[in-house]
Design a protein around this motif. Structure first.
Motif, short mmCIF file in Angstrom:
data_model
loop_
_atom_site.label_atom_id
_atom_site.label_comp_id
_atom_site.label_asym_id
_atom_site.label_seq_id
_atom_site.Cartn_x
_atom_site.Cartn_y
_atom_site.Cartn_z
N MET A 1 12.71 18.45 -2.15
CA MET A 1 11.26 18.30 -2.23
C MET A 1 10.58 19.66 -2.04
SD MET A 1 10.42 15.07 -2.72
CE MET A 1 8.76 14.90 -2.07
N VAL A 2 9.51 19.86 -2.79
CA VAL A 2 8.73 21.08 -2.61
C VAL A 2 7.36 20.73 -2.06
CG1 VAL A 2 9.92 22.24 -4.51
CG2 VAL A 2 7.75 21.11 -4.94
N THR A 3 6.77 21.68 -1.37
CA THR A 3 5.42 21.50 -0.85
C THR A 3 4.42 21.43 -1.99
OG1 THR A 3 5.99 22.77 1.13
CG2 THR A 3 3.64 22.50 0.64
N GLU A 4 3.60 20.40 -2.03
CA GLU A 4 2.57 20.30 -3.06
C GLU A 4 1.52 21.39 -2.85
OE1 GLU A 4 0.40 16.51 -4.79
OE2 GLU A 4 -0.70 17.25 -3.04
N VAL A 5 1.14 22.03 -3.94
CA VAL A 5 0.07 23.03 -3.92
C VAL A 5 -1.04 22.53 -4.82
CG1 VAL A 5 -0.58 25.38 -4.56
CG2 VAL A 5 1.61 24.97 -3.40
N LYS A 6 -2.24 22.38 -4.26
CA LYS A 6 -3.37 21.84 -5.01
C LYS A 6 -4.52 22.83 -5.05
CE LYS A 6 -4.50 17.66 -5.51
NZ LYS A 6 -5.06 16.30 -5.39
N ILE A 7 -5.15 22.90 -6.20
CA ILE A 7 -6.39 23.67 -6.37
C ILE A 7 -7.36 22.73 -7.08
CG2 ILE A 7 -7.44 25.77 -7.27
CD1 ILE A 7 -4.34 26.60 -7.73
N GLY A 8 -8.23 22.10 -6.32
CA GLY A 8 -9.09 21.08 -6.91
C GLY A 8 -8.25 19.95 -7.46
N ASP A 9 -8.42 19.67 -8.76
CA ASP A 9 -7.67 18.59 -9.40
C ASP A 9 -6.32 19.05 -9.96
OD1 ASP A 9 -9.73 16.78 -8.90
OD2 ASP A 9 -10.76 17.26 -10.78
N VAL A 10 -6.04 20.33 -9.87
CA VAL A 10 -4.79 20.87 -10.40
C VAL A 10 -3.73 20.81 -9.31
CG1 VAL A 10 -3.63 22.94 -11.29
CG2 VAL A 10 -5.95 22.35 -12.07
N ALA A 11 -2.56 20.24 -9.63
CA ALA A 11 -1.52 20.06 -8.61
C ALA A 11 -0.16 20.51 -9.13
CB ALA A 11 -1.45 18.59 -8.19
N PHE A 12 0.50 21.33 -8.32
CA PHE A 12 1.88 21.75 -8.57
C PHE A 12 2.78 21.00 -7.59
CE2 PHE A 12 -0.76 25.37 -9.69
CZ PHE A 12 -0.14 25.98 -10.78
N GLY A 13 3.88 20.43 -8.07
CA GLY A 13 4.81 19.78 -7.15
C GLY A 13 5.62 18.69 -7.80
N ASP A 14 6.50 18.06 -7.01
CA ASP A 14 7.50 17.11 -7.51
C ASP A 14 6.91 15.95 -8.31
OD1 ASP A 14 9.96 18.19 -6.51
OD2 ASP A 14 9.33 17.61 -4.50
N GLN A 15 5.78 15.44 -7.88
CA GLN A 15 5.26 14.21 -8.45
C GLN A 15 4.34 14.46 -9.64
OE1 GLN A 15 6.66 11.48 -7.19
NE2 GLN A 15 7.71 12.92 -5.81
N HIS A 16 4.28 15.68 -10.10
CA HIS A 16 3.28 16.03 -11.12
C HIS A 16 3.92 16.63 -12.37
CE1 HIS A 16 0.28 15.37 -8.01
NE2 HIS A 16 0.97 16.16 -7.23
N PRO A 17 3.30 16.41 -13.54
CA PRO A 17 3.74 17.13 -14.74
C PRO A 17 3.56 18.64 -14.54
CG PRO A 17 2.20 15.34 -15.28
CD PRO A 17 2.17 15.51 -13.80
N PHE A 18 4.21 19.42 -15.38
CA PHE A 18 4.06 20.87 -15.26
C PHE A 18 2.60 21.28 -15.50
CE2 PHE A 18 5.12 20.39 -19.80
CZ PHE A 18 4.16 21.20 -20.41
N VAL A 19 2.20 22.33 -14.81
CA VAL A 19 0.88 22.93 -15.00
C VAL A 19 1.02 24.08 -15.99
CG1 VAL A 19 -1.01 24.18 -13.86
CG2 VAL A 19 0.18 22.33 -12.65
N LEU A 20 0.08 24.24 -16.91
CA LEU A 20 0.09 25.38 -17.82
C LEU A 20 -0.79 26.48 -17.24
CD1 LEU A 20 1.04 26.55 -20.55
CD2 LEU A 20 -1.12 25.72 -21.51
N VAL A 21 -0.17 27.62 -16.99
CA VAL A 21 -0.88 28.82 -16.54
C VAL A 21 -0.90 29.76 -17.73
CG1 VAL A 21 -0.95 30.70 -14.86
CG2 VAL A 21 0.00 28.47 -14.21
N SER A 22 -2.07 29.99 -18.33
CA SER A 22 -2.07 30.65 -19.63
C SER A 22 -3.36 31.40 -19.88
CB SER A 22 -1.86 29.59 -20.73
OG SER A 22 -1.67 30.19 -21.99
N GLY A 23 -3.24 32.40 -20.75
CA GLY A 23 -4.36 33.24 -21.15
C GLY A 23 -3.82 34.53 -21.72
N PRO A 24 -4.69 35.49 -22.00
CA PRO A 24 -4.22 36.76 -22.55
C PRO A 24 -3.58 37.62 -21.46
CG PRO A 24 -6.58 36.86 -22.13
CD PRO A 24 -6.15 35.44 -21.83
N CYS A 25 -2.73 38.54 -21.88
CA CYS A 25 -2.11 39.45 -20.93
C CYS A 25 -3.17 40.18 -20.13
CB CYS A 25 -1.21 40.44 -21.67
SG CYS A 25 -0.55 41.74 -20.61
N VAL A 26 -4.15 40.72 -20.82
CA VAL A 26 -5.17 41.54 -20.18
C VAL A 26 -6.54 41.14 -20.73
CG1 VAL A 26 -5.02 43.41 -21.88
CG2 VAL A 26 -5.80 43.93 -19.56
N LEU A 27 -7.57 41.23 -19.91
CA LEU A 27 -8.93 40.98 -20.37
C LEU A 27 -9.33 42.09 -21.33
CD1 LEU A 27 -10.39 40.05 -16.89
CD2 LEU A 27 -10.16 38.47 -18.81
#
Length: 274
Positions: A1-27
């Motif tokens: 088991m991993v510790t759930e990490v939440k930011i508002g409605d976004v959740a990383f952890g065992d019980q959740h689908p993968f989160v997409l972290v995405s954008g351009p390399c640089v602004l």
């Protein structure tokens, strides 16, 4: 088991689908930034994927002194604040020394520690003290089991909201490989793990003053990582990677994301019994 990490409605952890972290390399500029963020937000909403927008305000470790680094911390944080408010999404960017953390934490939801700096004690402690979620990229030189010491440095502040990211290991000159065991080994530390598929196909310094890359392998490596059961997927994307000012050769075309994500969601659902 991993510790759930939440930011508002976004959740990383065992019980959740993968989160997409995405954008351009640089602004690059505000219009481009907002276009990419809007496109990603619409797509992830359509597919039911939690989304975090990422982009660097300063690429401090470019191969050449003449390479584009970004708008800098002040202008960059203004752009990221605009993304955050306009699209209601969490944002992440890199910090490069402890003096940047206070300003960055006023905007960023996730403080990211670049791979080359993953052992920098003062930087890790400052990030932990910010109270923000801290995402540490495993160095290209770092064994996955040694990330326990990295976790310990951040956690020494009392902050357990920690994410770990795999981005490949140096394999000879100008080349990276991914040891898929590292995803499991780092998850055994009890923290959610993200796979950085686009940096994993980078060829560092492989283009005579810039990095080359092999984006054609991003989808396959992403499927392999999702099949292992990761918590997040990190992709650099751009409307026209051939014209991107940083990491174009390993960035995905924005227009190509939907079918890849749909296939990854199917794998994720099977692996996590959803």
């Amino acid at each position: 088991m991993v510790t759930e990490v939440k930011i508002g409605d976004v959740a990383f952890g065992d019980q959740h689908p993968f989160v997409l972290v995405s954008g351009p390399c640089v602004l690059e500029d505000l219009d481009m930034t907002l276009h990419i963020a809007e496109s990603l937000k619409k797509l992830t909403d359509q597919l039911g994927i939690d989304f975090v927008f990422k982009a660097s305000y300063d690429k401090a470790n470019r191969t050449s002194v003449s390479s584009f680094r970004g708008p800098g911390i002040d202008a960059g944080l203004e752009m990221l604040a605009k993304v955050k408010s306009e699209f209601n999404v969490p944002v992440v960017s890199d910090v490069h020394d402890a003096t940047q953390v206070a300003a960055a934490s006023q905007v960023l939801d996730i403080i990211q520690i670049p791979a080359f700096l993953c052992r920098q004690t003062d930087l890790l402690v400052a990030a932990g003290n910010s109270g923000r979620v801290v995402n540490v990229k495993k160095g290209q030189f770092q064994a996955p089991w040694d990330m326990k010491h990295v976790v310990g440095k951040v956690a020494s502040t009392g902050n357990e909201q920690i994410l770990l990211t795999e981005r490949g290991a140096s394999f000879g000159y100008n080349n990276l490989v991914v040891d898929m065991r590292s995803l499991l080994i780092m998850r055994e530390l009890g923290k959610p793990v993200i796979f950085d598929a686009t940096h994993a196909v980078q060829l560092p310094g492989g283009a005579d003053g810039a990095s080359a890359g092999q984006r054609e392998y991003v989808a396959a490596l992403s499927r392999a990582a999702v099949a292992i059961g990761i918590d997040g997927l990190f992709w650099e994307v751009h409307p026209d990677p051939e014209c991107a000012r940083c990491d174009g050769p390993n960035s995905l075309y924005l227009k190509d994301l939907q079918p890849i994500l749909e296939s990854l969601l199917a794998v994720d659902a099977v692996v996590k019994n959803r």
